[in-house]
Design an enzyme around this catalytic site. Structure first.
Site, PDB file in Angstrom:
ATOM      1  N   ASP A   1       1.532 -17.235  -4.938  1.00 47.93           N
ATOM      2  CA  ASP A   1       2.133 -16.118  -5.678  1.00 47.93           C
ATOM      3  C   ASP A   1       1.048 -15.438  -6.508  1.00 47.93           C
ATOM      4  OD1 ASP A   1       3.759 -14.315  -6.923  1.00 47.93           O
ATOM      5  OD2 ASP A   1       4.587 -15.761  -8.359  1.00 47.93           O
TER       6      ASP A   1
ATOM      7  N   HIS B   1       1.949  -8.754  -3.803  1.00 50.08           N
ATOM      8  CA  HIS B   1       0.907  -7.760  -3.510  1.00 50.08           C
ATOM      9  C   HIS B   1       1.627  -6.427  -3.321  1.00 50.08           C
ATOM     10  CE1 HIS B   1      -3.053  -6.460  -1.969  1.00 50.08           C
ATOM     11  NE2 HIS B   1      -2.372  -5.709  -1.124  1.00 50.08           N
TER      12      HIS B   1
ATOM     13  N   ASP C   1       0.846  -1.207   0.000  1.00 50.68           N
ATOM     14  CA  ASP C   1       0.000   0.000   0.000  1.00 50.68           C
ATOM     15  C   ASP C   1       0.878   1.253   0.000  1.00 50.68           C
ATOM     16  OD1 ASP C   1       0.845  -0.595   2.640  1.00 50.68           O
ATOM     17  OD2 ASP C   1      -0.708   0.689   3.475  1.00 50.68           O
TER      18      ASP C   1
ATOM     19  N   GLU D   1       2.482 -10.178   0.238  1.00 52.90           N
ATOM     20  CA  GLU D   1       2.754  -8.741   0.238  1.00 52.90           C
ATOM     21  C   GLU D   1       4.243  -8.504   0.517  1.00 52.90           C
ATOM     22  OE1 GLU D   1       0.068  -6.350   2.622  1.00 52.90           O
ATOM     23  OE2 GLU D   1       0.883  -4.491   1.820  1.00 52.90           O
TER      24      GLU D   1
END
Ligand code: G3I
Ligand code: 9MR
Length: 590
Positions: A561, A515, A198, A570
């Site tokens: 994956d 991620h 993020d 992530e």
């Protein structure tokens, strides 16, 4: 053999029942079925091995599954000779899946180069090199440049990208309002690294990540004096590692409320962004409530930074004094607000749903911060606090338990009682950690019990454990734990239940779909290199949101994956920090 038998069989069927056209179809179907069965049998054989490389002098272990390899193992040397190595082998059974494995010590492969190891038609390339960790260690640190926010990335090669998240107009959230900065005040809080997959910036995790890399830096100053990562600051007089830390420290300083010294918990959008590039993100960003854990982690890392940047005044004039003052103010605020824990559910207007880094116990943060401040200032009240908050036992570094970073502050200390106690705790941890190795499936301290696996385990449990083992050797002046640290590296780099080398861009089978919003939206097939993924996580907290299913529920195989898998695939700064600390240390062993 198979096709001939098949033909005879098929011909008999033809004579008995079928016309000419049907016979061909039948033959093909039966042949295909048998071939598939044969291939599947062969596919069941797996060789798990470190896909990055080993030192000439270290043990060379591979793990075979699916077949007893006795008499079936062949090793071809880098100069093409075939060896029938005298192998030592033992059997081990997985406590999770019951799978039977053969743990094979290949013995003395001391010439450098690429060995080919094969077992019953399956083969792998096993690399032996004088500097097996050099490239991957450097990539793990360089990654931090690639995830810098608020600047144009110009030295990233194919990963160059335009400016995103300048963070020069960040709103003060109602939860963070103070008389000098009422809700809605616009502040500037630029730079720093993106936390993870993020785009938010979290004080707890940022301070922890820098603190861990500082701990490595302090043990390996000569190594880091020469490590160049091709960043904009590479030509100055400061080691690149410290320059990289400074990029995040600059941001951290802006997270302190100038009114009272408390530190905002994070800078965030109300909700996670979509999978778009930074320059396409449009959501408003806020600083939210001050917390005791953020303030203490900030205080600790600023105290360390003040000390470590003292010698680099030329590149960073005045920084040490600013950091020291900021640290003491944040500590004071924390003492006045010891229960100001972060409660995300209390945030309104707007509500916030991004990462929490929540923690309801600040004893370890008090210990790290008071220890770092005592080391910096020598003031008695910090020593008193450190004594009060010292841990009862050593735990590996993690964002949620930073006591170890406090312990590291005491390792060279003159304060005998506390120092000796903390050193003994660290050694006891190491002795416990290595116990399962000789009976383990992958000949490693990490990975033998279900609790070893979970969100971010490869960093928190595997790399950090390896780092601490190396740290213990340095303290004792031995090489007692070094082989065990290398075994954790072997696990991380491929000798494990899934066969993944868990660092992007390295090894034959490594994550291609982490991620990670930038890697998923930059149009480049390969993800950023040098990123460690979280790894097997039987919690599978993301499974309801994913289209794909985890291939297995076994703790050590709960990994996928898939870019949607934030619980197993992530990436994050604290995880890469542990990769840096671990791999850079391994890179000094040559
Ligand atoms: O501490 C308990 C332990 O006692 C217990 O045995 C174990 C069993 O699963 O769980 C442990 O807690 C876990 C905790 O991490 C420990 O670190 C939680 O289950 C687990 O859900 C928690 O995951 C955290 C995750 O956020 C969800 O909150 C990760 O540590 C943390 O690294 C991760 O951080 C996120 C940020 O919020 C947002 N940015 C991305 C970043 C990485 O995923
Ligand atoms: O992308 C988010 C990741 O950084 C976090 O670690 C994770 C847990 O907080 O959440 C991810 O975001 C997901 C959200 O929690 C639920 N909807 C899907 C999001 C991923 O696209």
């Amino acid at each position: 053999m198979v096709p001939k038998k098949l033909l005879i069989f098929a011909e008999q069927i033809y004579r008995m029942f079928f016309s000419g056209e049907t016979i061909m179809k039948t033959i093909i179907t039966i042949m295909a079925t048998l071939l598939t069965i044969q291939l599947q049998a062969q596919n069941n054989v797996t060789i798990r091995y470190n896909q990055v490389g080993s030192y000439p002098w270290q043990e060379k272990i591979i793990v075979v599954e699916g077949i007893n390899p006795v008499g079936k193992l062949k090793v071809t040397t880098p100069d093409g000779k075939t060896l029938k190595p005298k192998v030592k082998m033992r059997e081990a059974t997985s406590a999770f899946s019951g799978k039977k494995r053969y743990v094979i010590d290949l013995g003395n492969l001391t010439s450098t180069g690429l060995y080919q190891v094969s077992v019953d038609g399956k083969s792998c390339n096993f690399a032996v090199s004088e500097h097996p960790f050099a490239d991957i260690a450097k990539a793990s640190l360089r990654l931090f440049y690639l995830i810098r926010s608020g600047i144009v990335i110009t030295q990233g090669g194919e990963y160059n990208r335009p400016l995103g998240h300048p963070d020069t107009s960040v709103l003060v959230h109602p939860s963070a309002a103070s008389s000098l900065r009422p809700a809605g005040t616009i502040i500037s809080s630029p730079y720093g690294w993106y936390d993870a997959g993020d785009y938010n910036k979290y004080v707890v995790n940022s301070a922890f990540s820098i603190g861990l890399m500082f701990a490595a830096y302090e043990q390996l100053p000569h190594y880091f004096a020469h490590l160049r990562t091709n960043i904009p600051e590479s030509d100055n007089n400061t080691p690149d590692l410290l320059d990289e830390m400074m990029f995040n420290l600059q941001w951290l300083l802006t997270m302190q409320d100038p009114m009272d010294g408390g530190v905002y918990h994070k800078l965030t959008t109300p909700n996670f962004e979509g999978f778009v590039m930074p320059s396409d993100c449009k959501q408003l960003r806020y600083v939210v409530t001050k917390s005791v854990t953020a303030s203490l982690d900030f205080a600790a890392v600023m105290a360390d930074a003040a000390r470590l940047f003292e010698s680099y005044q030329k590149d960073y004039p005045g920084f040490s004094a600013i950091a020291a003052a900021a640290s003491e103010r944040a500590y004071r605020w924390a003492k006045e607000h010891p229960t100001a824990f972060y409660h995300q559910n209390e945030l309104k207007d707007p509500a916030v749903t991004t990462g929490t880094y929540g923690d309801g116990n600040a004893r370890d943060e008090f210990f790290w911060a008071s220890s770092a401040l005592y080391r910096l200032t020598g003031r008695q009240h910090y020593l008193d606090d450190a004594r009060q908050y010292q841990p009862e036992r050593f735990t590996a570094p993690s964002w949620g338990n930073v006591a170890s970073l406090g312990s590291f502050e005491w390792m060279k200390s003159e304060n005998e009682e506390l120092g000796i106690n903390l050193r003994n705790q660290l050694i006891a941890y190491c002795d416990e950690a290595i116990k399962p190795v000789t009976s383990s499936c992958f000949q490693s301290p990490f990975g033998n019990k279900a609790q070893d696996f979970g969100w971010g385990c490869l960093a928190e449990k595997c790399c950090c454990q390896g780092f601490v083992l190396l740290y213990a050797d340095k303290l004792l002046g031995t090489t007692k734990y070094q082989p065990n640290a290398l075994q954790n590296a072997d696990y991380l780099l491929g000798r494990n239940a899934t066969g993944y080398c868990y660092v992007t861009g390295f090894g034959e089978k490594s994550p291609m779909h982490p991620h990670h919003r930038i890697s998923a939206s930059d149009g480049i097939e390969k993800p950023f290199p040098g990123m460690l993924v979280g790894g097997p996580n039987p919690g599978q907290q993301d499974k309801r949101e994913m289209k794909a299913k985890y291939p297995s529920d076994y703790p050590d195989e709960s990994y996928i994956d898939d870019a949607a898998s934030y619980a197993s695939n992530e990436v994050a700064i604290n995880w890469n920090a542990s990769l840096v600390a671990f791999l850079c240390w391994l890179d000094t062993l040559h």
